[in-house]
Design a protein around this motif. Structure first.
Motif, PDB file in Angstrom:
ATOM      1  N   THR A 281      25.158  68.311  39.655  1.00 30.66           N
ATOM      2  CA  THR A 281      24.801  67.385  38.573  1.00 30.66           C
ATOM      3  C   THR A 281      23.359  66.902  38.677  1.00 30.66           C
ATOM      4  OG1 THR A 281      25.895  65.665  39.885  1.00 30.66           O
ATOM      5  CG2 THR A 281      27.120  66.559  38.019  1.00 30.66           C
ATOM      6  N   GLY A 282      22.725  67.098  39.808  1.00 33.58           N
ATOM      7  CA  GLY A 282      21.289  66.889  39.931  1.00 33.58           C
ATOM      8  C   GLY A 282      20.788  65.509  39.538  1.00 33.58           C
ATOM      9  N   GLY A 283      21.540  64.464  39.828  1.00 30.82           N
ATOM     10  CA  GLY A 283      21.103  63.108  39.506  1.00 30.82           C
ATOM     11  C   GLY A 283      21.649  62.569  38.195  1.00 30.82           C
ATOM     12  N   LEU A 284      22.486  63.347  37.507  1.00 33.83           N
ATOM     13  CA  LEU A 284      22.995  62.905  36.209  1.00 33.83           C
ATOM     14  C   LEU A 284      23.931  61.714  36.342  1.00 33.83           C
ATOM     15  CD1 LEU A 284      22.970  63.421  33.192  1.00 33.83           C
ATOM     16  CD2 LEU A 284      24.845  65.054  33.497  1.00 33.83           C
ATOM     17  N   ILE A 285      24.720  61.654  37.418  1.00 30.37           N
ATOM     18  CA  ILE A 285      25.576  60.482  37.632  1.00 30.37           C
ATOM     19  C   ILE A 285      24.719  59.231  37.735  1.00 30.37           C
ATOM     20  CG2 ILE A 285      27.137  59.358  39.265  1.00 30.37           C
ATOM     21  CD1 ILE A 285      28.213  62.140  39.967  1.00 30.37           C
ATOM     22  N   ALA A 286      23.707  59.289  38.580  1.00 29.77           N
ATOM     23  CA  ALA A 286      22.812  58.136  38.737  1.00 29.77           C
ATOM     24  C   ALA A 286      22.126  57.794  37.422  1.00 29.77           C
ATOM     25  CB  ALA A 286      21.777  58.432  39.823  1.00 29.77           C
ATOM     26  N   SER A 287      21.657  58.801  36.697  1.00 28.13           N
ATOM     27  CA  SER A 287      20.959  58.568  35.441  1.00 28.13           C
ATOM     28  C   SER A 287      21.857  57.897  34.415  1.00 28.13           C
ATOM     29  CB  SER A 287      20.438  59.892  34.877  1.00 28.13           C
ATOM     30  OG  SER A 287      19.828  59.708  33.621  1.00 28.13           O
ATOM     31  N   ARG A 288      23.103  58.356  34.301  1.00 25.02           N
ATOM     32  CA  ARG A 288      24.015  57.774  33.314  1.00 25.02           C
ATOM     33  C   ARG A 288      24.402  56.335  33.674  1.00 25.02           C
ATOM     34  NH1 ARG A 288      28.889  61.686  31.914  1.00 25.02           N
ATOM     35  NH2 ARG A 288      29.256  60.006  30.386  1.00 25.02           N
TER      36      ARG A 288
END
Length: 417
Positions: A281-288
């Protein structure tokens, strides 16, 4: 009362600006019990705007327009609408002084063309704009037709619509209001919901039940028409309760826009923290999460560990696990979640590892294979997902759905704390 929405601006037609105004206005009108049957977008062209306005007012009682109230030569909404109602324009001194004070307050020089924004249709109701230089206005026609004009920038339009425009319309609305509750689902598809609840959807007229599919989740909106909000909620409550009884495990919340919003709200309310270790996910969890205000209260650590070396050094994934099972494995996902939780001290940690593609898959581990893990003191779970759909946007879709599964597991873990 029936209404239509016209958003003016060539930039909207070209796709340079996303038209959020129509959505915001439509939702507000629905809450007031005002029906909306058409949305229109028209460029900065007086002839086409005249045609659009004429057609709209032939079908409805009320037209709400946004955009075209600026100081430049192509901002002609007021002029065009005033002409339709047979009104001229005149300088409004109060609006002019408000514009002058706005420039003085912001330390900018007011140019001569800004005076144009204080030219208002004769006999209109003026809507002052403390958030910008373009006042809005309301023209009431002799035949019961009404046009409401508001500025285009959302940061100026929303306060005007939610304040004086809503006050004005509520005085005119006579059919009560629409009250809605949204039931948020994860792990069940729209078609399955519709098939199982079809009889209830068809037979229920007040309230009504409507499904809305979103990427990786589904919403059911239960809407009642009533004289007051309290009465509407009383009509809605037994329907919501019955749906919850049918789907006790797939509902993650109520009245949320997205599952990540539910995570931020629930963890913040509970005083708990979440950490994330991400590979595919390449940081998508953190971004969302950090896209939402208030995320800092519940999210303090996110690690993107794309390489095996980083998984070992930062998250403590063992070389034995990587050698025996590989990075895309149930075992690796679990060690990643344990590692980021230990490093951060968070109450709950989630992790993702998988193959987002489009290249790199094998028969044993194809593109779309993803493992999502969650770890807390009381709860551990790893999900094996197969998310490839053979679409052009598969990589983006796999990453997004994986992050949503991580949020669903995070909510389930929170309920165990």
């Amino acid at each position: 009362m029936n209404a239509e929405i016209i958003c003016v601006g060539t930039e909207l037609l070209l796709g340079d600006v996303v038209n959020t105004n129509a959505s915001d206005i439509a939702q507000g009108l629905a809450h007031m019990g005002i029906n909306v049957y058409h949305h229109e977008v028209v460029g900065d062209n007086p002839r086409r705007l005249r045609e659009c306005l004429r057609d709209s007012l032939s079908r409805c009682d009320l037209v709400l327009l946004t955009g075209g109230l600026g100081p430049t030569y192509d901002d002609l909404t007021k002029e065009t609408v005033a002409a339709h109602f047979g009104r001229g324009l005149a300088m409004d001194e109060e609006s002019l002084h408000t514009i002058e004070r706005y420039f003085a307050r912001t330390g900018r020089k007011m140019t001569e063309n800004n005076r144009k924004q204080a030219m208002m249709p004769e006999g209109c109701i003026i809507l002052q704009n403390p958030n910008g230089t373009a006042p809005g206005c309301i023209i009431e026609g002799e035949n019961g037709k009404t046009a409401v004009m508001m500025p285009g920038p959302p940061r100026e339009m929303r306060p005007m619509f939610e304040g004086p425009v809503t006050d004005y319309l509520m005085r005119r609305a006579h059919d009560g209001m629409l009250v809605s509750r949204t039931i948020n689902f994860f792990g069940v598809g729209e078609s399955e919901l519709e098939a199982r609840l079809r009889e209830m959807m068809v037979s229920s007229t007040n309230p009504t039940i409507a499904p809305y599919a979103k990427t990786s989740e589904v919403q059911l909106r239960v809407t009642a028409r009533a004289a007051t909000e309290e009465e509407g909620l009383r009509l809605i409550e037994p329907v919501v309760r019955k749906i919850v009884e049918i789907y006790p495990d797939q509902i993650y919340g109520f009245d949320f826009h997205t599952i990540n919003e539910a995570v931020v709200k629930r963890y913040t309310d509970a005083g708990k923290t979440l950490a994330a270790a991400e590979s595919c996910t390449g940081g998508l969890i953190a971004s969302r999460l950090v896209d939402l205000p208030g995320a800092s209260a519940m999210f303090g650590c996110g690690v993107v560990a794309y390489s095996n070396e980083t998984k070992q050094k930062l998250l403590g994934v063992s070389a034995e696990t990587l050698g025996r099972y590989g990075a895309v494995s149930r075992e690796c996902a679990l060690e990643m979640a344990r590692g980021v939780r230990a490093a951060s001290g968070a109450d709950v940690a989630v992790s993702t590892t998988g193959l987002a593609g489009p290249d790199g898959g094998t028969d044993e581990k194809p593109v779309g294979l993803v493992y999502v893990a969650v770890v807390s003191d009381r709860f551990e779970e790893v999900r094996e997902l197969h998310l490839a759909r053979g679409r052009a946007d598969d990589r983006e879709n796999i990453r997004f759905r994986s992050s949503s599964h991580a949020f669903d597991l995070a909510l389930r873990a929170l309920r165990q704390l």
